[in-house]
Design a protein around this motif. Structure first.
Motif, PDB file in Angstrom:
ATOM      1  N   THR A 155       1.029   1.456   3.957  1.00 17.47           N
ATOM      2  CA  THR A 155       0.612   2.847   4.083  1.00 17.47           C
ATOM      3  C   THR A 155      -0.617   3.097   3.224  1.00 17.47           C
ATOM      4  O   THR A 155      -0.605   2.803   2.033  1.00 17.47           O
ATOM      5  CB  THR A 155       1.727   3.804   3.594  1.00 17.47           C
ATOM      6  N   ARG A 156      -1.663   3.607   3.826  1.00 18.19           N
ATOM      7  CA  ARG A 156      -2.792   4.103   3.030  1.00 18.19           C
ATOM      8  C   ARG A 156      -2.934   5.578   3.333  1.00 18.19           C
ATOM      9  O   ARG A 156      -3.243   5.973   4.447  1.00 18.19           O
ATOM     10  CB  ARG A 156      -4.083   3.372   3.377  1.00 18.19           C
ATOM     11  N   HIS A 157      -2.650   6.393   2.334  1.00 17.30           N
ATOM     12  CA  HIS A 157      -2.727   7.829   2.572  1.00 17.30           C
ATOM     13  C   HIS A 157      -4.173   8.243   2.785  1.00 17.30           C
ATOM     14  O   HIS A 157      -5.072   7.803   2.076  1.00 17.30           O
ATOM     15  CB  HIS A 157      -2.089   8.597   1.416  1.00 17.30           C
ATOM     16  N   LYS A 158      -4.333   9.079   3.809  1.00 18.83           N
ATOM     17  CA  LYS A 158      -5.662   9.571   4.170  1.00 18.83           C
ATOM     18  C   LYS A 158      -6.282  10.273   2.964  1.00 18.83           C
ATOM     19  O   LYS A 158      -5.618  11.042   2.282  1.00 18.83           O
ATOM     20  CB  LYS A 158      -5.507  10.554   5.331  1.00 18.83           C
ATOM     21  N   ASP A 159      -7.526  10.009   2.722  1.00 14.43           N
ATOM     22  CA  ASP A 159      -8.261  10.631   1.622  1.00 14.43           C
ATOM     23  C   ASP A 159      -7.649  10.344   0.247  1.00 14.43           C
ATOM     24  O   ASP A 159      -7.838  11.099  -0.693  1.00 14.43           O
ATOM     25  CB  ASP A 159      -8.371  12.161   1.819  1.00 14.43           C
ATOM     26  N   VAL A 160      -6.867   9.299   0.153  1.00 11.24           N
ATOM     27  CA  VAL A 160      -6.317   8.895  -1.140  1.00 11.24           C
ATOM     28  C   VAL A 160      -6.868   7.510  -1.449  1.00 11.24           C
ATOM     29  O   VAL A 160      -7.054   6.691  -0.555  1.00 11.24           O
ATOM     30  CB  VAL A 160      -4.770   8.873  -1.093  1.00 11.24           C
ATOM     31  N   LEU A 161      -7.157   7.277  -2.726  1.00  8.41           N
ATOM     32  CA  LEU A 161      -7.764   6.004  -3.096  1.00  8.41           C
ATOM     33  C   LEU A 161      -6.787   4.846  -2.901  1.00  8.41           C
ATOM     34  O   LEU A 161      -5.575   5.020  -2.993  1.00  8.41           O
ATOM     35  CB  LEU A 161      -8.188   6.047  -4.564  1.00  8.41           C
ATOM     36  N   THR A 162      -7.319   3.677  -2.650  1.00  8.50           N
ATOM     37  CA  THR A 162      -6.479   2.481  -2.589  1.00  8.50           C
ATOM     38  C   THR A 162      -5.996   2.159  -4.004  1.00  8.50           C
ATOM     39  O   THR A 162      -6.521   2.677  -4.994  1.00  8.50           O
ATOM     40  CB  THR A 162      -7.270   1.272  -2.073  1.00  8.50           C
ATOM     41  N   GLN A 163      -4.993   1.293  -4.104  1.00  8.28           N
ATOM     42  CA  GLN A 163      -4.468   0.885  -5.412  1.00  8.28           C
ATOM     43  C   GLN A 163      -5.590   0.326  -6.296  1.00  8.28           C
ATOM     44  O   GLN A 163      -5.650   0.629  -7.478  1.00  8.28           O
ATOM     45  CB  GLN A 163      -3.400  -0.197  -5.232  1.00  8.28           C
ATOM     46  N   ARG A 164      -6.448  -0.467  -5.696  1.00  6.51           N
ATOM     47  CA  ARG A 164      -7.529  -1.089  -6.474  1.00  6.51           C
ATOM     48  C   ARG A 164      -8.517  -0.071  -7.020  1.00  6.51           C
ATOM     49  O   ARG A 164      -9.113  -0.274  -8.075  1.00  6.51           O
ATOM     50  CB  ARG A 164      -8.283  -2.105  -5.612  1.00  6.51           C
ATOM     51  N   GLU A 165      -8.704   1.013  -6.260  1.00 12.04           N
ATOM     52  CA  GLU A 165      -9.592   2.068  -6.746  1.00 12.04           C
ATOM     53  C   GLU A 165      -8.865   2.982  -7.729  1.00 12.04           C
ATOM     54  O   GLU A 165      -9.439   3.448  -8.710  1.00 12.04           O
ATOM     55  CB  GLU A 165     -10.093   2.917  -5.565  1.00 12.04           C
ATOM     56  N   ALA A 166      -7.591   3.246  -7.426  1.00 13.33           N
ATOM     57  CA  ALA A 166      -6.854   4.256  -8.192  1.00 13.33           C
ATOM     58  C   ALA A 166      -6.539   3.812  -9.620  1.00 13.33           C
ATOM     59  O   ALA A 166      -6.652   4.618 -10.551  1.00 13.33           O
ATOM     60  CB  ALA A 166      -5.552   4.606  -7.464  1.00 13.33           C
ATOM     61  N   TRP A 167      -6.177   2.561  -9.811  1.00  8.80           N
ATOM     62  CA  TRP A 167      -5.739   2.139 -11.153  1.00  8.80           C
ATOM     63  C   TRP A 167      -6.836   2.243 -12.210  1.00  8.80           C
ATOM     64  O   TRP A 167      -6.622   2.868 -13.253  1.00  8.80           O
ATOM     65  CB  TRP A 167      -5.133   0.727 -11.109  1.00  8.80           C
ATOM     66  N   PRO A 168      -8.025   1.661 -11.993  1.00 10.42           N
ATOM     67  CA  PRO A 168      -9.056   1.798 -13.030  1.00 10.42           C
ATOM     68  C   PRO A 168      -9.409   3.266 -13.310  1.00 10.42           C
ATOM     69  O   PRO A 168      -9.561   3.669 -14.460  1.00 10.42           O
ATOM     70  CB  PRO A 168     -10.256   1.044 -12.431  1.00 10.42           C
TER      71      PRO A 168
END
Lengths: 221, 562
Positions: free
Chosen positions: A93-106
């Motif tokens: 699942t990739r939520h629309k307009d939500v960052l991917t895990q790789r973008e979100a963590w940093p």
């Protein structure tokens, strides 16, 4: 404010070790291979940089503190999470307009550090355990400055990314199965006694009642 | 998910005239193979409750069948670990973009990727629809009517239950009388007894859940040993998934299964009819010629495939003259209430949902919403429960560890709640491509006010019930499970994608056979209804063949490929 975090965790199952069943019919070959790999293989840092990694460890030690474990026995949450990010594993699942895990963590880690500065004038790593807890509590209740978060929704990042990934790793570890009295691997031998307060000899024995938990529904605002 | 457990995710297993024997370690069964250039009677895309059932029945009737699955072909006894993290390999983890007011979670909630499909990780709850739901528009005033009569479905449920040796109660307390379940009900676990106690306190009926797990030996499989890992793959073959029921039947009857084979596009000819499928296997794109094509990829992949197969004759995708392909996607609401019990429950033992209450499926008075819900006792494994806990309630620190230390004292009740079909809830193709170059699906989902009223009613009822059963420190969680709809079947080409036989209104040799056919969702787990409906569609296709109404008269007269 909750003082729960100052309490030390005490397991109701002090004598239980799920790995003692290793050579019994509760463990089959494929499960032994999988668990052995998890225990023996502590991944090297690959995705986050050194500063992010240190921050991640401090955050993980706040959401799932393990003060009773030595460094060797500690569940290395930051290493296992970094590996997941390095492998870019997706969960369907990739939520629309939500960052991917790789973008979100940093970005999320940077925002946590920025909140620490805003609240206490120092970075997250320099804070006491109590102060660290208060920073994360402010994030979960939305009492934070949206500016630092650059598009992340603080509470959503905290619960649906940070806590979710943390518990997925933590409660996949035999040490965590021990502390909650989970039966663990169970093939080919399963269980015979299914009723209330019934236990097979190869299940954990509850030596004391679990500590009282804070009433979750009262936290809801 | 790793090569440490198994090579099935990286190595073709159904090839060179053999396929895995799912009942033995390291052994094989013979498999017939078909030439790509010789049109087979049926190319079936997917091997879940739709595709594998159809493959078995059509092959048994003498048709030549090739069934494709994007996932691996496992032998449960040697490939399935007792481990939540490892078993994520059973889920469809490829990215799907999820939007709307209430974005769906995919993967573990509703999408499998292996031979046998989502049933390899389903929770084995084997319920039937309430009869009125097949005419919910005319009988109950909401949704759409199904193009089938409930009595016809009832006959097929009985066949499905026998094929899967469902373990169920002697007397089912709701709905019209049904026949005997083939296997006896399971022993109730402590977690099921909590539901029973609560139901009795509230004055509503309950029963042992009809469950797709063996309560007595069958073939080479021994009865369920209560290991409790059902939802992430049964390692003893007690669970009657498609992988150990209809898939072996399909192989024995002469169907070919192609594992690790992702179908990307259905080809159509100058006359607009289907000519075969393009699929990716062993590092390259290939083409299988077929007289008939069946899409059985479930509610996301089936619409995705039809939309991605657009051609000059079918600019909006195949079977889409109604514009309804991908629309009216439904999920089940999965609201739950959890509480701490005084006694030890140890809900990790046994099938997780052994007691069920269908009261609010069958009673219409006292509801402020359309549709219904059932609810069941629960038994989540540690990371499953911890994830639910933190995402909904957010405890952390020592408090989180303390909460999780109540794991063996927890009990829960969770609904399978009907959502209303709404054309705005849909599957589309995004502009982004996956690693095979196929468009990533984009899914939009929002709950309606009716759906929210249903969930609120359920939370209130279940809270009172769990309290009456002795639960304390109650908390609520919300999520969804299952998928239904997206290629509705019906009686009118203007308001449905396919007819009652699953046959596309637009293309006579293109069928859909899976959960995407559902016009409404019902308040029960969908798998038995998908299986029963697939058995019904198989019989209709076989009858069409006998009447000479199938493409090029692909006849069931033993004239096979190969």
């Amino acid at each position: 404010m909750s003082r729960e975090h100052l309490k030390r965790f005490r397991t109701p199952y002090p004598d239980y070790n799920v790995l003692a069943k290793w050579d019994t019919p509760s463990f089959d070959d494929v499960t032994r291979r999988v668990i052995a790999h998890r225990l023996e293989h502590v991944p090297k840092r690959r995705f986050l940089d050194e500063a992010q990694y240190a921050l991640l460890r401090a955050v993980m030690d706040t959401v799932l503190p393990q003060p009773e474990r030595s460094e060797a026995d500690r569940i290395p949450l930051e290493a296992l999470l970094d590996e997941k990010l390095a492998m870019n594993l997706t969960d369907g699942t990739r939520h629309k307009d939500v960052l991917t895990q790789r973008e979100a963590w940093p970005r999320g880690l940077a925002a946590i550090d920025a909140e620490a500065h805003a609240m206490h004038g120092r970075g997250f790593l320099s804070l006491s355990a109590d102060e660290r807890h208060s920073v994360l509590e402010a994030i979960d209740t939305g009492r934070v400055d949206g500016e630092h978060w650059k598009g992340l929704v603080p509470k959503s990042f905290f619960r649906h990314v940070l806590l979710k990934q943390a518990v997925k790793i933590y409660y996949s570890h035999p040490a965590a199965w021990n502390e909650i009295g989970f039966g663990g691997p169970a093939a080919p031998r399963g269980y015979l006694r299914l009723g209330p307060d019934m236990r097979d000899p190869w299940e954990a024995e509850e030596k004391r009642r679990p500590q009282e938990a804070e009433d979750l529904s009262e936290d809801e605002t | 998910m790793s090569a440490i457990a198994s090579d099935a995710e990286f190595t073709l297993r159904a090839t060179k005239g053999r396929a895995p024997n799912v009942f033995r370690r390291g052994e094989w069964v013979p498999m017939r193979e078909y030439d790509e250039n010789e049109p087979v009677d049926f190319a079936i895309v997917g091997t879940g409750c739709g595709g594998s059932v159809l493959a078995a029945r059509l092959a048994e009737a003498g048709f030549s069948v090739v069934a494709f699955d994007a996932g691996a072909f496992y032998r449960p006894l040697e490939d399935f670990a007792s481990d939540e993290a490892e078993q994520e390999k059973l889920y469809w983890l490829d990215e799907r973009i999820s939007g709307g007011n209430d974005p769906l979670e995919f993967g573990s909630n509703n999408s499998g990727k292996c031979v046998g499909g989502t049933t390899v990780h389903f929770q084995m709850v084997a319920l039937r629809f309430r009869p009125e739901w097949f005419k919910s528009r005319t009988a109950l005033g909401y949704g759409h009517d199904w193009p089938v009569d409930w009595r016809e479905m009832w006959r097929y449920y009985a066949i499905a239950e026998n094929d899967m040796k469902i373990a169920g109660p002697v007397r089912y307390p709701w709905g019209p009388k049904r026949g005997r379940y083939p296997y006896r009900e399971h022993e109730l676990s402590a977690s099921a007894l909590v539901l029973a106690r609560g139901a009795e306190a509230m004055g509503v009926k309950w029963t042992t859940t009809p469950t797709a797990s063996l309560s007595a030996p069958r073939g080479e499989a021994h009865p369920c040993v209560n290991r409790g890992f059902c939802k992430i793959g049964c390692a003893t073959n007690a669970k009657q998934s498609m992988l150990v029921t209809y898939v072996p039947r399909a192989l024995a009857a002469g169907a070919e299964i192609r594992d690790l084979a992702m179908v990307g596009r259905i080809e159509t000819g100058p006359d607009g009819r289907a000519t075969g499928v393009h699929y990716h296997r062993d590092g390259k794109w290939r083409f299988q010629k077929a007289k008939n094509v069946v899409a059985s990829g479930y509610s996301i992949e089936t619409p995705r495939l039809l939309l991605n197969s657009a051609s000059e004759k079918h600019p909006d995708g195949l079977a889409n003259s109604s514009g309804l392909v991908g629309k009216a996607l439904m999920a089940h609401t999965n609201n739950a209430v959890w509480g701490i019990m005084n006694e030890e429950i140890r809900w990790y033992k046994g099938p997780p949902s052994l007691a069920v209450c269908e009261h609010w499926n069958y009673v219409d008075e006292g509801k402020d919403f359309d549709g219904g819900y059932s609810f069941m006792s629960q038994g989540p494994l540690p990371t499953d429960f911890a994830t639910t806990l933190v995402e909904n309630e957010g405890p952390f620190g020592a408090d989180l560890r303390n909460w999780m230390a109540h794991y063996n004292h927890m009990a829960g009740l969770k609904i399978v709640g009907e959502t209303m079909p709404n054309d705005d809830n849909r599957v589309e193709l995004s502009d982004e491509k996956d690693r095979l170059g196929l468009p990533i699906p984009k899914v939009t989902f929002s709950l309606s006010d009716n759906d929210k009223r249903l969930a609120a009613h359920a939370e209130d009822f279940m809270s009172r019930m769990l309290e009456a059963a002795g639960g304390s420190n109650l908390f609520h969680t919300a999520s969804t499970a299952h998928l239904m709809g997206g290629c509705r079947m019906g009686d009118d080409p203007a308001t449905s994608v396919v007819d009652a036989s699953g046959r596309s209104w637009d293309i006579d040799n293109l069928f859909v056979c899976d959960g995407s056919l559902f016009p409404t969702a019902g308040g029960v787990n969908p798998s038995m209804t998908i299986v029963a409906n697939s058995l019904r569609i198989a019989d209709r296709i076989i009858a069409m063949g006998k009447r000479g109404e199938l493409s090029q008269s692909a006849a069931a007269d033993g004239k096979r490929g190969a």
